[in-house]
Enzyme design. Structure first.
Site, PDB file in Angstrom:
ATOM      1  N   SER A 133      -3.772   5.496 -13.759  1.00  0.00           N
ATOM      2  CA  SER A 133      -4.651   5.938 -12.671  1.00  0.00           C
ATOM      3  C   SER A 133      -5.459   7.166 -13.060  1.00  0.00           C
ATOM      4  CB  SER A 133      -3.787   6.274 -11.453  1.00  0.00           C
ATOM      5  OG  SER A 133      -4.559   6.943 -10.478  1.00  0.00           O
ATOM      6  N   GLN A 155      -7.775   3.319 -15.315  1.00  0.00           N
ATOM      7  CA  GLN A 155      -8.351   3.004 -13.996  1.00  0.00           C
ATOM      8  C   GLN A 155      -9.267   4.142 -13.570  1.00  0.00           C
ATOM      9  OE1 GLN A 155      -6.946   4.705 -10.880  1.00  0.00           O
ATOM     10  NE2 GLN A 155      -8.809   3.953  -9.879  1.00  0.00           N
ATOM     11  N   THR A 183     -11.744   0.845  -9.647  1.00  0.00           N
ATOM     12  CA  THR A 183     -11.211   0.503  -8.320  1.00  0.00           C
ATOM     13  C   THR A 183     -12.299   0.711  -7.284  1.00  0.00           C
ATOM     14  OG1 THR A 183      -8.983   1.024  -9.006  1.00  0.00           O
ATOM     15  CG2 THR A 183      -9.398   1.034  -6.636  1.00  0.00           C
ATOM     16  N   LYS A 265     -11.563  -3.800  -9.778  1.00  0.00           N
ATOM     17  CA  LYS A 265     -10.322  -3.991  -8.999  1.00  0.00           C
ATOM     18  C   LYS A 265     -10.617  -3.851  -7.510  1.00  0.00           C
ATOM     19  CE  LYS A 265      -5.602  -2.030  -8.621  1.00  0.00           C
ATOM     20  NZ  LYS A 265      -5.513  -1.106  -7.475  1.00  0.00           N
ATOM     21  N   HIS A 289      -5.005  -3.419  -2.714  1.00  0.00           N
ATOM     22  CA  HIS A 289      -4.444  -2.073  -2.886  1.00  0.00           C
ATOM     23  C   HIS A 289      -3.092  -1.957  -2.175  1.00  0.00           C
ATOM     24  CE1 HIS A 289      -6.243   1.941  -4.255  1.00  0.00           C
ATOM     25  NE2 HIS A 289      -5.042   2.308  -3.852  1.00  0.00           N
ATOM     26  N   ASP A 320      -2.926  -8.366  -8.000  1.00  0.00           N
ATOM     27  CA  ASP A 320      -1.799  -7.577  -7.493  1.00  0.00           C
ATOM     28  C   ASP A 320      -1.800  -7.558  -5.982  1.00  0.00           C
ATOM     29  OD1 ASP A 320      -3.110  -5.286  -6.274  1.00  0.00           O
ATOM     30  OD2 ASP A 320      -3.203  -4.286  -8.217  1.00  0.00           O
ATOM     31  N   ARG A 324       6.688  -8.954  -6.304  1.00  0.00           N
ATOM     32  CA  ARG A 324       8.014  -8.336  -6.252  1.00  0.00           C
ATOM     33  C   ARG A 324       8.999  -8.956  -7.241  1.00  0.00           C
ATOM     34  NH1 ARG A 324       5.277  -5.341  -4.438  1.00  0.00           N
ATOM     35  NH2 ARG A 324       5.200  -4.328  -2.418  1.00  0.00           N
ATOM     36  N   GLY A 343       3.383  -3.110  -8.842  1.00  0.00           N
ATOM     37  CA  GLY A 343       3.117  -1.803  -8.235  1.00  0.00           C
ATOM     38  C   GLY A 343       4.368  -1.100  -7.743  1.00  0.00           C
ATOM     39  N   ARG A 344       4.589  -1.123  -6.441  1.00  0.00           N
ATOM     40  CA  ARG A 344       5.652  -0.306  -5.840  1.00  0.00           C
ATOM     41  C   ARG A 344       7.025  -0.444  -6.510  1.00  0.00           C
ATOM     42  NH1 ARG A 344       2.462  -1.592  -0.943  1.00  0.00           N
ATOM     43  NH2 ARG A 344       1.898   0.337   0.131  1.00  0.00           N
TER      44      ARG A 344
HETATM   45  C1  FNR Z   1      -1.538   2.726  -5.498  1.00  0.00           C
HETATM   46  N1  FNR Z   1      -2.604   1.969  -5.981  1.00  0.00           N
HETATM   47  C2  FNR Z   1      -3.590   2.567  -6.740  1.00  0.00           C
HETATM   48  N2  FNR Z   1      -4.607   1.823  -7.233  1.00  0.00           N
HETATM   49  C3  FNR Z   1      -5.544   2.377  -8.013  1.00  0.00           C
HETATM   50  O1  FNR Z   1      -6.455   1.672  -8.458  1.00  0.00           O
HETATM   51  N3  FNR Z   1      -5.468   3.716  -8.335  1.00  0.00           N
HETATM   52  C4  FNR Z   1      -4.492   4.520  -7.865  1.00  0.00           C
HETATM   53  O2  FNR Z   1      -4.445   5.700  -8.159  1.00  0.00           O
HETATM   54  C5  FNR Z   1      -3.532   3.943  -7.000  1.00  0.00           C
HETATM   55  N4  FNR Z   1      -2.537   4.705  -6.466  1.00  0.00           N
HETATM   56  C6  FNR Z   1      -1.533   4.119  -5.722  1.00  0.00           C
HETATM   57  C7  FNR Z   1      -0.494   4.901  -5.242  1.00  0.00           C
HETATM   58  C8  FNR Z   1       0.556   4.304  -4.572  1.00  0.00           C
HETATM   59  C9  FNR Z   1       1.682   5.159  -4.086  1.00  0.00           C
HETATM   60  C10 FNR Z   1       0.572   2.900  -4.369  1.00  0.00           C
HETATM   61  C11 FNR Z   1       1.722   2.216  -3.673  1.00  0.00           C
HETATM   62  C12 FNR Z   1      -0.471   2.131  -4.809  1.00  0.00           C
HETATM   63  C13 FNR Z   1      -2.644   0.501  -5.764  1.00  0.00           C
HETATM   64  C14 FNR Z   1      -1.918  -0.243  -6.890  1.00  0.00           C
HETATM   65  O3  FNR Z   1      -2.647  -0.204  -8.076  1.00  0.00           O
HETATM   66  C15 FNR Z   1      -1.712  -1.721  -6.494  1.00  0.00           C
HETATM   67  O4  FNR Z   1      -2.948  -2.279  -6.136  1.00  0.00           O
HETATM   68  C16 FNR Z   1      -0.707  -1.851  -5.345  1.00  0.00           C
HETATM   69  O5  FNR Z   1       0.420  -1.038  -5.592  1.00  0.00           O
HETATM   70  C17 FNR Z   1      -0.291  -3.290  -5.166  1.00  0.00           C
HETATM   71  O6  FNR Z   1       0.523  -3.433  -4.046  1.00  0.00           O
HETATM   72  P1  FNR Z   1       2.131  -3.574  -4.136  1.00  0.00           P
HETATM   73  O7  FNR Z   1       2.419  -4.849  -4.890  1.00  0.00           O
HETATM   74  O8  FNR Z   1       2.635  -2.378  -4.868  1.00  0.00           O
HETATM   75  O9  FNR Z   1       2.589  -3.615  -2.717  1.00  0.00           O
END
Ligand code: FNR
Length: 394
Positions: A133, A155, A183, A265, A289, A320, A324, A343-344
């Site tokens: 990021s 990113q 993004t 993205k 996101h 994404d 999970r 991600g999470r």
């Molecule tokens: C993100 N995501 C994200 N995306 C991005 O392009 N730059 C970023 O800095 C961030 N930061 C970020 C922080 C946190 C805490 C989360 C949870 C998510 C989005 C990430 O890249 C991705 O799209 C999501 O996490 C996908 O969803 P799930 O599968 O994690 O629920």
């Protein structure tokens, strides 16, 4: 990579079950992503947990991301010799050892003191590619050092200060990142009720701004260096973080400032995917996101087939939001994704046990992925297609 870290399912199973049999050991981290999320809640500050777990508005998009998977069921095939498997995929002329990248997640210092350095070390241990990021807590140069030969993409949050955006692009290229993921869905932060309730924006605590504070163009725009006037630097960051005025014509700017492949993205509409291709973009990531931007948005997996139909083989499509388990990646790839971003779940692993936690989450994810591929009758991801799945009316 030693044998025990091979991302193949039976290796992982053997290691865990042998530990149980010989030493009465159970894994340090829970295997289920839901249990992992629960344990992370206990390990993180309430603010940090809310920041990670939260989404926009009612958080219905996050739930919809999961529901979208339920409609698609895998139809396993038998007697197909699945003893040897190749999990690698080719994207943008680059070989990914597995069709999984770590999604760009900012401000990892609020999750663990070693932040993105720990994540990058775990990625390097397993050779799982990482998308870093713009809002990382460690500089892109330091993270790249930790990645070593493991593939990294950068990113970009496209700053309203064009000099900063250009500087990020050239730093990313110099640091060895091999693509830029721009993004598009976050020109400003979504309305995240949990963060509003906590009055918490980590950037204002000086977290997640390492690339900015170290950037020559950003520093140039300040009256005094961030070391002397931190508050002014952080406010400046909030002013220039995103640029809501961007439109398709602005994409030309990226081409002028980088030779790296450009991947967009946050694409959810097929017309946007078409526009991206016409503008010469090299790939797209179908993503909402993690539901953090638009409450009520379409589940990302529901958008995926419409975009794959539009794009065909013209550019790679990554996916994404809601991945999970292994079966989620198999379903997204069968619907036409070339790779998925996790991600999470890895962030929860980071919160629980730093580098070791990220590594364990990845090893479990890859084991599950490998086994799901094999047990559904396939030896490589090329073999998956929509006919691997059946759509069920619920
Ligand atoms: C993100 N995501 C994200 N995306 C991005 O392009 N730059 C970023 O800095 C961030 N930061 C970020 C922080 C946190 C805490 C989360 C949870 C998510 C989005 C990430 O890249 C991705 O799209 C999501 O996490 C996908 O969803 P799930 O599968 O994690 O629920």
């Amino acid at each position: 990579m030693d044998d025990s870290s091979e991302p193949f399912g039976p290796n992982r199973q053997n290691e865990v079950y042998a530990g149980g049999m010989l030493a009465d050991q159970t894994p340090d981290l829970p295997t289920s992503p839901e249990a992992l999320a629960e344990l992370a809640r206990e390990n993180l500050s309430p603010e940090a947990h809310a920041y990670v777990a939260g989404s926009a508005g009612s958080e219905s998009t996050k739930d919809e991301n999961r529901r979208a998977f339920d409609r698609w069921r895998i139809v396993p095939r038998m007697l197909r010799d699945v003893s040897e498997r190749d999990l690698s995929v080719e994207i943008l002329g680059q070989t990914l050892p597995v069709p999984v990248m770590l999604a760009p997640v900012g401000v990892q210092s609020i999750i663990h003191e070693e932040g993105e350095l720990a994540t990058a070390r775990a990625a390097a241990e397993l050779d799982v590619p990482l998308v870093l990021s713009s809002a990382s807590s460690e500089t892109m140069e330091d993270v790249s050092e930790e990645l070593g030969d493991t593939l990294g993409w950068f990113q970009l949050y496209w700053s309203a200060d064009r000099d900063v955006a250009a500087s990020f692009l050239s730093r990313a290229e110099d640091a060895g990142y091999e693509a830029v993921v721009v993004t598009l869905d976050t020109p400003m932060m979504g309305w995240r009720e949990r963060d509003v309730d906590h009055a918490y924006l980590p950037f204002l605590d000086g977290e997640g701004v390492a690339n900015y504070l170290s950037d020559p163009a950003f520093r140039e725009s300040l009256d005094s260096p961030p070391e002397e006037d931190t508050s002014a630097a952080l406010w400046r960051f909030t002013e220039i973080f995103g640029d809501p005025s961007l439109s398709w014509d602005d994409l030309a700017f990226l081409r002028e400032h980088t030779d790296l492949p450009v991947v967009l993205k946050g694409i959810l509409h097929p017309d946007d995917a078409r526009e991206a291709i016409e503008r010469g973009v090299d790939g797209v990531v179908v993503s909402n996101h993690g539901g953090r931007q638009v409450d009520g948005a379409i589940g990302a997996l529901d958008a995926l087939p419409t975009i794959v139909d539009e794009v065909g083989d013209e550019v790679p499509v990554l996916f994404d939001s809601g991945i999970r388990r292994g079966a989620d990646a198999v379903r997204a790839i069968a619907l036409g994704a070339d790779a998925v971003l996790l991600g999470r779940p890895y962030i929860y692993g980071l919160g629980i046990a730093g580098q070791d936690g990220v590594r364990e989450v990845l090893r479990n994810f890859l084991a599950d992925l490998d086994l799901t591929l094999a047990l559904s009758g396939h030896t490589s991801f090329d073999e998956l297609s929509r006919s691997t799945l059946r759509e069920i009316e619920r």
